[in-house]
Design an enzyme around this catalytic site. Sequence first.
Site, mmCIF file in Angstrom:
data_model
loop_
_atom_site.group_PDB
_atom_site.id
_atom_site.type_symbol
_atom_site.label_atom_id
_atom_site.label_comp_id
_atom_site.label_asym_id
_atom_site.label_seq_id
_atom_site.Cartn_x
_atom_site.Cartn_y
_atom_site.Cartn_z
ATOM 1 N N LYS A 1 -0.927 25.353 13.078
ATOM 2 C CA LYS A 1 -0.165 24.089 13.123
ATOM 3 C C LYS A 1 1.234 24.282 12.544
ATOM 4 O O LYS A 1 2.236 23.886 13.139
ATOM 5 C CB LYS A 1 -0.913 22.978 12.341
ATOM 6 C CG LYS A 1 -2.337 22.737 12.801
ATOM 7 C CD LYS A 1 -3.043 21.654 12.002
ATOM 8 C CE LYS A 1 -3.256 21.974 10.536
ATOM 9 N NZ LYS A 1 -4.226 23.065 10.273
ATOM 10 N N ARG B 1 -5.980 13.170 8.736
ATOM 11 C CA ARG B 1 -7.168 14.010 8.588
ATOM 12 C C ARG B 1 -8.438 13.177 8.481
ATOM 13 O O ARG B 1 -9.522 13.736 8.342
ATOM 14 C CB ARG B 1 -7.030 14.832 7.304
ATOM 15 C CG ARG B 1 -6.494 16.228 7.536
ATOM 16 C CD ARG B 1 -6.285 16.842 6.169
ATOM 17 N NE ARG B 1 -6.459 18.250 6.149
ATOM 18 C CZ ARG B 1 -5.443 19.106 6.136
ATOM 19 N NH1 ARG B 1 -4.209 18.692 6.204
ATOM 20 N NH2 ARG B 1 -5.680 20.392 6.045
HETATM 21 P P1 AP5 Z 1 -0.469 28.566 10.011
HETATM 22 O O1 AP5 Z 1 0.507 28.195 11.063
HETATM 23 O O2 AP5 Z 1 -0.005 28.648 8.596
HETATM 24 O O3 AP5 Z 1 -1.790 27.645 10.132
HETATM 25 P P2 AP5 Z 1 -2.016 26.102 9.792
HETATM 26 O O4 AP5 Z 1 -2.832 25.521 10.894
HETATM 27 O O5 AP5 Z 1 -0.725 25.441 9.454
HETATM 28 O O6 AP5 Z 1 -2.952 26.307 8.534
HETATM 29 P P3 AP5 Z 1 -2.985 25.618 7.088
HETATM 30 O O7 AP5 Z 1 -3.896 26.496 6.251
HETATM 31 O O8 AP5 Z 1 -1.610 25.402 6.546
HETATM 32 O O9 AP5 Z 1 -3.700 24.328 7.399
HETATM 33 P P4 AP5 Z 1 -4.457 23.459 6.413
HETATM 34 O O10 AP5 Z 1 -4.686 22.304 7.293
HETATM 35 O O11 AP5 Z 1 -5.659 24.045 5.774
HETATM 36 O O12 AP5 Z 1 -3.451 23.337 5.185
HETATM 37 P P5 AP5 Z 1 -2.545 22.167 4.657
HETATM 38 O O13 AP5 Z 1 -1.385 22.769 3.983
HETATM 39 O O14 AP5 Z 1 -2.330 21.135 5.715
HETATM 40 O O15 AP5 Z 1 -1.126 29.972 10.460
HETATM 41 C C1 AP5 Z 1 -2.089 30.641 9.636
HETATM 42 C C2 AP5 Z 1 -1.844 32.165 9.711
HETATM 43 O O16 AP5 Z 1 -2.127 32.633 11.031
HETATM 44 C C3 AP5 Z 1 -0.381 32.577 9.412
HETATM 45 O O17 AP5 Z 1 -0.386 33.775 8.674
HETATM 46 C C4 AP5 Z 1 0.251 32.796 10.809
HETATM 47 O O18 AP5 Z 1 1.272 33.774 10.785
HETATM 48 C C5 AP5 Z 1 -0.958 33.225 11.644
HETATM 49 N N1 AP5 Z 1 -0.915 32.713 13.011
HETATM 50 C C6 AP5 Z 1 -0.578 31.456 13.421
HETATM 51 N N2 AP5 Z 1 -0.702 31.340 14.767
HETATM 52 C C7 AP5 Z 1 -1.145 32.552 15.200
HETATM 53 C C8 AP5 Z 1 -1.479 33.080 16.511
HETATM 54 N N3 AP5 Z 1 -1.400 32.306 17.618
HETATM 55 N N4 AP5 Z 1 -1.900 34.369 16.587
HETATM 56 C C9 AP5 Z 1 -2.001 35.131 15.470
HETATM 57 N N5 AP5 Z 1 -1.683 34.701 14.221
HETATM 58 C C10 AP5 Z 1 -1.280 33.422 14.083
HETATM 59 O O19 AP5 Z 1 -3.523 21.489 3.585
HETATM 60 C C11 AP5 Z 1 -3.869 22.126 2.376
HETATM 61 C C12 AP5 Z 1 -4.690 21.179 1.514
HETATM 62 O O20 AP5 Z 1 -3.902 20.007 1.193
HETATM 63 C C13 AP5 Z 1 -5.968 20.615 2.138
HETATM 64 O O21 AP5 Z 1 -7.066 21.490 1.989
HETATM 65 C C14 AP5 Z 1 -6.149 19.315 1.347
HETATM 66 O O22 AP5 Z 1 -6.659 19.545 0.056
HETATM 67 C C15 AP5 Z 1 -4.702 18.824 1.192
HETATM 68 N N6 AP5 Z 1 -4.256 17.956 2.292
HETATM 69 C C16 AP5 Z 1 -3.231 18.218 3.171
HETATM 70 N N7 AP5 Z 1 -3.083 17.211 4.033
HETATM 71 C C17 AP5 Z 1 -4.018 16.267 3.696
HETATM 72 C C18 AP5 Z 1 -4.371 15.008 4.254
HETATM 73 N N8 AP5 Z 1 -3.731 14.510 5.326
HETATM 74 N N9 AP5 Z 1 -5.385 14.326 3.669
HETATM 75 C C19 AP5 Z 1 -6.040 14.816 2.591
HETATM 76 N N10 AP5 Z 1 -5.766 16.015 2.032
HETATM 77 C C20 AP5 Z 1 -4.768 16.746 2.578
#
Ligand code: AP5
Length: 215
Positions: free
Chosen positions: A13, A87
């Site tokens: 994402k 979410r």
């Molecule tokens: P990346 O693009 O970083 O993936 P992402 O989907 O953004 O993953 P996140 O881990 O950031 O998502 P998340 O939803 O767990 O975290 P968030 O920060 O929102 O890609 C991942 C890796 O793969 C990278 O190294 C990239 O280079 C590689 N890659 C990407 N695409 C690729 C491809 N096509 N091929 C190969 N490699 C690829 O949330 C963190 C925490 O915050 C949650 O656990 C929760 O506690 C809290 N939180 C956040 N939002 C909320 C909400 N709305 N409500 C409640 N709690 C929340």
Amino acid sequence: MNIILLGPPGAGKGTQARKLVDERGMIQLSTGDMLREARSSGTEMGKRVAEVMDRGDLVTDEIVIGLIEEKLAGEQGGGFIFDGFPRTLAQADALEALLDKLGQKLDAVIEMRVDDEALVARITGRFTCGNCGEVYHDALKPTAEPGKCDVCGSTDMKRRADDNEESLRQRLMEYYKKTSPLIGYYYAKGTLSRVDGLAEIDEVSDAVRAALAKA
Ligand code: AP5
């Protein structure tokens, strides 16, 4: 145009959101980034948020809806990319109401489909530039020069505290219990498109562009 990128942790994402920002001047609203900013502030709220995030649980709807409301009020033009929000169904309803208040609507929801097994490798190899936020991966997307950001040249690389196998399992559990029902919700609303998140990064971008062209 306002869009949601929906998918489990590591689906890509953030990677695709950054490309849309560069290409279309859209505004990325990542609740994960906002919460990481809150935790680094050292306030009581920030400390509570840090504990929840490190466990891999979801932060309360009240906190994240408040953060989004604040950002929507302060930003204008370009269109929004909601990355990691909503979410829960309560967050989805709140988003609709907030956009409605601004006289705007949601144009597309893109589900990034991936295999759970691929996520462990993606998450445990991820690192990010602490200066500009560019996302890398040890094997899948390394920097051209070791330890130096390709975009801004910074050597301040960061790894997230919740990017380990144990937290990831809990983040996936939360995704399937609380977030995946949004797939059916947006399908029923007629806004859902699906892309193969396992394809190469540039191929995923092509599929996202194609989905947006149809929205
Ligand atoms: P990346 O693009 O970083 O993936 P992402 O989907 O953004 O993953 P996140 O881990 O950031 O998502 P998340 O939803 O767990 O975290 P968030 O920060 O929102 O890609 C991942 C890796 O793969 C990278 O190294 C990239 O280079 C590689 N890659 C990407 N695409 C690729 C491809 N096509 N091929 C190969 N490699 C690829 O949330 C963190 C925490 O915050 C949650 O656990 C929760 O506690 C809290 N939180 C956040 N939002 C909320 C909400 N709305 N409500 C409640 N709690 C929340």
